[in-house]
Design a protein around this motif. Sequence first.
Motif, PDB file in Angstrom:
ATOM      1  N   PRO A   1      45.610  48.405  43.307  1.00 45.96           N
ATOM      2  CA  PRO A   1      45.190  49.644  42.645  1.00 45.96           C
ATOM      3  C   PRO A   1      45.468  50.848  43.543  1.00 45.96           C
ATOM      4  O   PRO A   1      45.142  50.824  44.732  1.00 45.96           O
ATOM      5  N   THR A   2      46.071  51.871  42.989  1.00 47.62           N
ATOM      6  CA  THR A   2      46.437  53.047  43.772  1.00 47.62           C
ATOM      7  C   THR A   2      46.178  54.324  42.988  1.00 47.62           C
ATOM      8  O   THR A   2      46.044  54.311  41.766  1.00 47.62           O
ATOM      9  N   LEU A   3      46.137  55.424  43.731  1.00 41.28           N
ATOM     10  CA  LEU A   3      46.177  56.762  43.156  1.00 41.28           C
ATOM     11  C   LEU A   3      47.382  57.481  43.761  1.00 41.28           C
ATOM     12  O   LEU A   3      47.757  57.211  44.901  1.00 41.28           O
ATOM     13  N   GLU A   4      47.984  58.390  43.007  1.00 42.99           N
ATOM     14  CA  GLU A   4      49.127  59.157  43.504  1.00 42.99           C
ATOM     15  C   GLU A   4      48.711  60.603  43.721  1.00 42.99           C
ATOM     16  O   GLU A   4      48.036  61.198  42.883  1.00 42.99           O
ATOM     17  N   PHE A   5      49.161  61.152  44.859  1.00 47.49           N
ATOM     18  CA  PHE A   5      48.821  62.522  45.212  1.00 47.49           C
ATOM     19  C   PHE A   5      50.092  63.306  45.496  1.00 47.49           C
ATOM     20  O   PHE A   5      50.999  62.814  46.184  1.00 47.49           O
ATOM     21  N   ALA A   6      50.164  64.513  44.969  1.00 47.61           N
ATOM     22  CA  ALA A   6      51.319  65.378  45.172  1.00 47.61           C
ATOM     23  C   ALA A   6      50.997  66.427  46.224  1.00 47.61           C
ATOM     24  O   ALA A   6      49.841  66.794  46.446  1.00 47.61           O
TER      25      ALA A   6
ATOM     26  N   THR B   1      43.401  52.148  46.575  1.00 42.59           N
ATOM     27  CA  THR B   1      41.967  52.338  46.349  1.00 42.59           C
ATOM     28  C   THR B   1      41.220  51.011  46.403  1.00 42.59           C
ATOM     29  O   THR B   1      39.996  50.983  46.274  1.00 42.59           O
ATOM     30  N   GLY B   2      41.955  49.913  46.588  1.00 41.88           N
ATOM     31  CA  GLY B   2      41.338  48.596  46.658  1.00 41.88           C
ATOM     32  C   GLY B   2      42.364  47.573  47.086  1.00 41.88           C
ATOM     33  O   GLY B   2      43.555  47.884  47.220  1.00 41.88           O
ATOM     34  N   PRO B   3      41.949  46.323  47.293  1.00 32.25           N
ATOM     35  CA  PRO B   3      42.878  45.278  47.712  1.00 32.25           C
ATOM     36  C   PRO B   3      43.716  44.760  46.558  1.00 32.25           C
ATOM     37  O   PRO B   3      43.456  45.071  45.388  1.00 32.25           O
ATOM     38  N   PHE B   4      44.721  43.983  46.888  1.00 30.15           N
ATOM     39  CA  PHE B   4      45.541  43.303  45.886  1.00 30.15           C
ATOM     40  C   PHE B   4      44.635  42.416  45.041  1.00 30.15           C
ATOM     41  O   PHE B   4      43.859  41.615  45.567  1.00 30.15           O
ATOM     42  N   ASP B   5      44.711  42.554  43.701  1.00 24.93           N
ATOM     43  CA  ASP B   5      43.787  41.848  42.815  1.00 24.93           C
ATOM     44  C   ASP B   5      44.393  40.613  42.169  1.00 24.93           C
ATOM     45  O   ASP B   5      43.821  40.050  41.229  1.00 24.93           O
ATOM     46  N   GLY B   6      45.548  40.181  42.686  1.00 27.89           N
ATOM     47  CA  GLY B   6      46.230  39.040  42.096  1.00 27.89           C
ATOM     48  C   GLY B   6      47.397  39.436  41.225  1.00 27.89           C
ATOM     49  O   GLY B   6      48.287  38.622  40.944  1.00 27.89           O
ATOM     50  N   ARG B   7      47.395  40.691  40.782  1.00 30.98           N
ATOM     51  CA  ARG B   7      48.499  41.209  39.970  1.00 30.98           C
ATOM     52  C   ARG B   7      49.124  42.459  40.573  1.00 30.98           C
ATOM     53  O   ARG B   7      50.332  42.638  40.517  1.00 30.98           O
TER      54      ARG B   7
ATOM     55  N   GLY C   1      37.465  56.365  52.228  1.00 34.15           N
ATOM     56  CA  GLY C   1      37.464  55.925  50.844  1.00 34.15           C
ATOM     57  C   GLY C   1      37.594  54.428  50.679  1.00 34.15           C
ATOM     58  O   GLY C   1      36.929  53.815  49.838  1.00 34.15           O
ATOM     59  N   PHE C   2      38.458  53.816  51.475  1.00 33.78           N
ATOM     60  CA  PHE C   2      38.704  52.379  51.359  1.00 33.78           C
ATOM     61  C   PHE C   2      39.215  51.888  52.694  1.00 33.78           C
ATOM     62  O   PHE C   2      39.984  52.577  53.374  1.00 33.78           O
TER      63      PHE C   2
END
Length: 298
Positions: free
Chosen positions: A41-46, A32-38, A82-83
Amino acid sequence: MLPAAGLDLDWPTGAELVRIETDRVAGFRIATGPFDGRAVPTLEFAGDLSQEIWVLPDEAGDSTRIFATIEGQLTAQGYTIGFACADIGCGGFDFRFALPIADGPSMHVDLGRFHYLTASRALVDAVEHLAVTISQGGQHGYVHVARVTPVGALAVPVTSSTRQTDPHEGAADAEGVIARLTTTGSAVLSDVTFATGASALAGDRIESLVALAAYLAEDPRRRIVLVGHTDTEGSREANIAVSRARASAVRAYLVDALGADPAQIEAEGIGYLAPRASNSTTAGREANRRVEAVLIAY
């Protein structure tokens, strides 16, 4: 028109479907976004997961052009983007290896030339989700299309794998490793093997590494990253440590035994995050315990 993951996408002449898999998953991660240094960010879908890899020839393989074409077609078909991001803007290495993006040999991701986009579209009582990764390697473009739909919505029966034969499979032997590396940007070092949990190299002379050392010696501007991988036995933290140790062991062999310049070689480890095969079988776990060379400067 050629179908991509059940989508009505118009591919250029010469586009080749080299891999297709379908499965039913409890959770597929989409950024849902780029790597933020840590983390990314993701979402999981089944649901029912369909994945396809396409290879595009010659000038049609330009990743920026492919991205614009796919984005336009998806928007025209009612998908909401979305992204979207590109290479370093996504987070480079950390972004690519944090996600379930298909691995070699059929898919190639150049860390300096790749695009990623997500899209979604409302269905009756549900939503379908897409994640598309686009990159280049040599004279070809590579597209990984992952689509998660509600259970039963796929046009093909769900199976553990319907993978097609990859014409490049097994091309990373002593003679083929350099050809694979320069053509697609990466090569699995198939004669470098490990036992579960181990990072020691077996054998006194490893032919793929002899070829790799010679390739690096030909031009000091060439640089590679050695990426270590594991099976899923053990914790994520332990496997990342083991995979890094495997890559470091290969780097040490290249430098100490074969005289390669250490400035040309980096070593990273990503644990079990990029499997080549199912970890439910002995053969699959063995295939996943590997080191891959990725060309980052040439």
